[in-house]
Design a protein around this motif. Structure first.
Motif, PDB file in Angstrom:
ATOM      1  N   LEU A   1       0.822  -1.207   0.000  1.00  0.00           N
ATOM      2  CA  LEU A   1       0.000   0.000   0.000  1.00  0.00           C
ATOM      3  C   LEU A   1       0.856   1.258   0.000  1.00  0.00           C
ATOM      4  O   LEU A   1       1.892   1.316   0.665  1.00  0.00           O
ATOM      5  N   GLY A   2       0.397   2.256  -0.736  1.00  0.00           N
ATOM      6  CA  GLY A   2       1.062   3.557  -0.721  1.00  0.00           C
ATOM      7  C   GLY A   2       0.100   4.617  -1.231  1.00  0.00           C
ATOM      8  O   GLY A   2      -0.944   4.293  -1.813  1.00  0.00           O
ATOM      9  N   ARG A   3       0.441   5.854  -1.023  1.00  0.00           N
ATOM     10  CA  ARG A   3      -0.393   6.983  -1.407  1.00  0.00           C
ATOM     11  C   ARG A   3       0.481   7.998  -2.137  1.00  0.00           C
ATOM     12  O   ARG A   3       1.679   8.077  -1.851  1.00  0.00           O
ATOM     13  N   GLY A   4      -0.079   8.772  -3.050  1.00  0.00           N
ATOM     14  CA  GLY A   4       0.734   9.737  -3.790  1.00  0.00           C
ATOM     15  C   GLY A   4       1.804   8.990  -4.583  1.00  0.00           C
ATOM     16  O   GLY A   4       1.560   7.908  -5.126  1.00  0.00           O
TER      17      GLY A   4
ATOM     18  N   MET B   1      -8.233   0.576  -0.261  1.00  0.00           N
ATOM     19  CA  MET B   1      -8.389  -0.664   0.512  1.00  0.00           C
ATOM     20  C   MET B   1      -9.838  -0.949   0.881  1.00  0.00           C
ATOM     21  O   MET B   1     -10.346  -2.030   0.677  1.00  0.00           O
ATOM     22  N   LYS B   2     -10.476   0.094   1.416  1.00  0.00           N
ATOM     23  CA  LYS B   2     -11.822  -0.156   1.940  1.00  0.00           C
ATOM     24  C   LYS B   2     -12.858  -0.299   0.834  1.00  0.00           C
ATOM     25  O   LYS B   2     -14.018  -0.586   1.098  1.00  0.00           O
ATOM     26  N   HIS B   3     -12.433  -0.109  -0.407  1.00  0.00           N
ATOM     27  CA  HIS B   3     -13.358  -0.286  -1.529  1.00  0.00           C
ATOM     28  C   HIS B   3     -13.275  -1.699  -2.101  1.00  0.00           C
ATOM     29  O   HIS B   3     -13.725  -1.931  -3.218  1.00  0.00           O
ATOM     30  N   GLY B   4     -12.694  -2.594  -1.361  1.00  0.00           N
ATOM     31  CA  GLY B   4     -12.668  -3.981  -1.843  1.00  0.00           C
ATOM     32  C   GLY B   4     -11.555  -4.831  -1.284  1.00  0.00           C
ATOM     33  O   GLY B   4     -11.816  -5.818  -0.590  1.00  0.00           O
TER      34      GLY B   4
ATOM     35  N   GLY C   1       5.213  12.822   6.411  1.00  0.00           N
ATOM     36  CA  GLY C   1       4.958  13.940   5.506  1.00  0.00           C
ATOM     37  C   GLY C   1       3.466  14.169   5.403  1.00  0.00           C
ATOM     38  O   GLY C   1       2.702  13.574   6.164  1.00  0.00           O
ATOM     39  N   PRO C   2       3.055  15.023   4.457  1.00  0.00           N
ATOM     40  CA  PRO C   2       1.659  15.434   4.398  1.00  0.00           C
ATOM     41  C   PRO C   2       0.654  14.283   4.215  1.00  0.00           C
ATOM     42  O   PRO C   2      -0.485  14.382   4.672  1.00  0.00           O
ATOM     43  N   LEU C   3       1.040  13.200   3.566  1.00  0.00           N
ATOM     44  CA  LEU C   3       0.092  12.117   3.305  1.00  0.00           C
ATOM     45  C   LEU C   3       0.128  11.026   4.371  1.00  0.00           C
ATOM     46  O   LEU C   3      -0.665  10.090   4.353  1.00  0.00           O
ATOM     47  N   PHE C   4       1.051  11.183   5.312  1.00  0.00           N
ATOM     48  CA  PHE C   4       1.330  10.110   6.265  1.00  0.00           C
ATOM     49  C   PHE C   4       0.107   9.702   7.085  1.00  0.00           C
ATOM     50  O   PHE C   4      -0.255   8.530   7.170  1.00  0.00           O
TER      51      PHE C   4
ATOM     52  N   ASN D   1      -5.436   4.138   6.961  1.00  0.00           N
ATOM     53  CA  ASN D   1      -5.718   2.945   6.144  1.00  0.00           C
ATOM     54  C   ASN D   1      -5.005   1.721   6.712  1.00  0.00           C
ATOM     55  O   ASN D   1      -5.543   0.609   6.711  1.00  0.00           O
ATOM     56  N   MET D   2      -3.790   1.956   7.194  1.00  0.00           N
ATOM     57  CA  MET D   2      -3.012   0.875   7.787  1.00  0.00           C
ATOM     58  C   MET D   2      -3.711   0.340   9.037  1.00  0.00           C
ATOM     59  O   MET D   2      -3.766  -0.869   9.273  1.00  0.00           O
ATOM     60  N   GLN D   3      -4.275   1.252   9.808  1.00  0.00           N
ATOM     61  CA  GLN D   3      -4.957   0.829  11.038  1.00  0.00           C
ATOM     62  C   GLN D   3      -6.236   0.039  10.733  1.00  0.00           C
ATOM     63  O   GLN D   3      -6.595  -0.870  11.472  1.00  0.00           O
ATOM     64  N   GLU D   4      -6.875   0.383   9.614  1.00  0.00           N
ATOM     65  CA  GLU D   4      -8.042  -0.409   9.199  1.00  0.00           C
ATOM     66  C   GLU D   4      -7.625  -1.854   8.937  1.00  0.00           C
ATOM     67  O   GLU D   4      -8.346  -2.801   9.253  1.00  0.00           O
ATOM     68  N   VAL D   5      -6.446  -1.994   8.349  1.00  0.00           N
ATOM     69  CA  VAL D   5      -5.910  -3.331   8.076  1.00  0.00           C
ATOM     70  C   VAL D   5      -5.621  -4.047   9.393  1.00  0.00           C
ATOM     71  O   VAL D   5      -5.985  -5.219   9.585  1.00  0.00           O
ATOM     72  N   GLN D   6      -4.973  -3.327  10.310  1.00  0.00           N
ATOM     73  CA  GLN D   6      -4.595  -3.944  11.592  1.00  0.00           C
ATOM     74  C   GLN D   6      -5.825  -4.346  12.400  1.00  0.00           C
ATOM     75  O   GLN D   6      -5.825  -5.380  13.062  1.00  0.00           O
ATOM     76  N   ALA D   7      -6.871  -3.530  12.297  1.00  0.00           N
ATOM     77  CA  ALA D   7      -8.086  -3.823  13.048  1.00  0.00           C
ATOM     78  C   ALA D   7      -8.729  -5.126  12.577  1.00  0.00           C
ATOM     79  O   ALA D   7      -9.547  -5.714  13.273  1.00  0.00           O
ATOM     80  N   ARG D   8      -8.366  -5.563  11.374  1.00  0.00           N
ATOM     81  CA  ARG D   8      -8.915  -6.816  10.851  1.00  0.00           C
ATOM     82  C   ARG D   8      -7.902  -7.964  10.931  1.00  0.00           C
ATOM     83  O   ARG D   8      -7.992  -8.940  10.188  1.00  0.00           O
TER      84      ARG D   8
END
Ligand code: M6R
Length: 364
Positions: free
Chosen positions: A225-228, A257-260, A278-281, A287-294
């Motif tokens: 996973l990554g952004r930007g 991630m949460k879209h599928g 940085g700004p997107l962190f 999103n990472m925490q959503e993964v960890q929560a599952r």
């Protein structure tokens, strides 16, 4: 000659600080801190749209470039893989710039796309590593990478050198468009010049990266996973892992991630999160925490600051130097390449000649 390396891929990963520095030397003028590109026989400032076309890893370099061209030069960018571009009747306004990126300069689909774009009245820019290649010969603006011969089928040093050239091109473009003050240009040149040293620091993490390999090697699927600009890096990480370790891997924009894809998460699917502070962190971390929560097992690749803020609860973390966002893609390429490499070595695959793959894809 592999020197004291076990594989060409390993050698080429390690060569990156040197070849990126070599490449940057021909595009940065340190005397007056300006980017200096070959002068094209067309007016860069008149270009209103850029179309970027490439395949595989070179396509991911193009994806990073799209972010840069739009951000710095405010020029709209179309981006496509060559095999799709050719068959989708793309709209190209007369006098647009079409940019082709290729290590070999011989990839059949990219070359055919180049010829198609020329026929549609586009100016042709080429970022290529083989200076005698077909694409190099057919360019209006030839921008060579100086990576030296790349032998490993998995592209590594060609990619980071492509990024170096594309960053210089983005700055040059921005200047042509009147969007870069001399101070900004000086800052960009300064950041780019720091890339080789930062890549060396990333290479110094090799042992720590190797220690992650046993966590990844048993997996059947791995997500990145990554952004930007870290999103193309996630795609590149997944491609490297697939190519040489034969583990199924996919890269996603963290926000998707949460879209599928999050439906795939369980403790058997390692998730590699590429997230420099940085700004997107913050967004990526949520999103990472959503993964960890599952129950997902996360490997966080960040810098000390990022790991301090969000490393808790991760399966593993990897700290890279804190770098300017412009050079982050070059620096973060190193751990994703090394991770794929070590997993493949652990699995005992043929790293330099992976099954079913050719170095240069000359069939369409
Ligand atoms: O020579 P090119 O850069 O045009 O090649 C494009 C792809 O075939 C290439 O990047 C391929 O995806 C690599 N095996 C990736 O490691």
């Amino acid at each position: 000659d592999k020197g004291n390396h076990r594989h060409f891929m390993q050698k080429e990963i390690y060569e990156q600080p040197i070849v990126v520095a070599q490449t940057l030397r021909s595009y940065l003028r340190r005397i007056d801190d300006q980017v200096s590109l070959p002068v094209p026989d067309f007016d860069l400032s008149a270009i209103r749209r850029v179309t970027i076309v490439a395949c595989g890893t070179s396509f991911y370099a193009g994806m990073v470039a799209k972010y840069w061209f739009e951000q710095f030069a405010r020029v709209p960018v179309d981006l496509d893989v060559a095999s799709e571009f050719r068959y989708r009747a793309p709209v190209m306004e007369d006098g647009g710039l079409a940019l082709f990126i290729s290590q070999s300069g011989e990839t059949a689909d990219t070359l055919a796309a180049l010829r198609h774009a020329r026929a549609e009245g586009q100016k042709i820019a080429v970022v290529v590593n083989v200076p005698t290649s077909s694409m190099a010969r057919e360019a209006d603006l030839l921008l060579p990478t100086h990576a030296g011969p790349e032998i490993g089928v998995a592209s590594t040093k060609a990619f980071t050198c492509q990024l170096a050239v594309l960053a210089a091109l983005a700055a040059n473009f921005a200047r042509a468009k009147g969007r870069l003050t001399p101070e900004d240009e000086k800052a960009i040149v300064g950041h780019l010049a720091e890339a080789p040293a930062a890549m060396n620091q990333a290479l110094a993490q090799d042992e720590a990266i190797q220690a992650l390999a046993p966590l990844i090697a048993p997996a059947r699927d791995v997500l990145y996973l990554g952004r930007g600009t870290d999103y193309p890096l996630a795609l590149e990480g997944a491609l490297k892992l697939k190519e040489i370790s034969y583990i199924h891997a996919e890269g996603y924009a963290a926000g998707e991630m949460k879209h599928g894809p999050i439906a795939l998460i369980d403790e058997a699917v390692p998730v590699i999160v590429i997230a420099p502070s940085g700004p997107l962190f913050e967004k990526t971390v949520s999103n990472m925490q959503e993964v960890q929560a599952r129950g997902g097992k996360v490997v966080l690749i960040s810098d000390e600051e990022g790991i301090e803020a969000a490393g808790e609860g991760c399966l593993a973390t990897l700290a890279l130097p804190k770098v300017h966002p412009l050079i982050a893609p070059m620096v973060y390429a190193v751990p994703v390449q090394l991770l794929a490499y070590h997993v493949a070595v652990l699995k005992g695959t043929d790293v330099d000649q992976p099954r079913n793959l050719a170095k240069s894809v000359t069939v369409e």
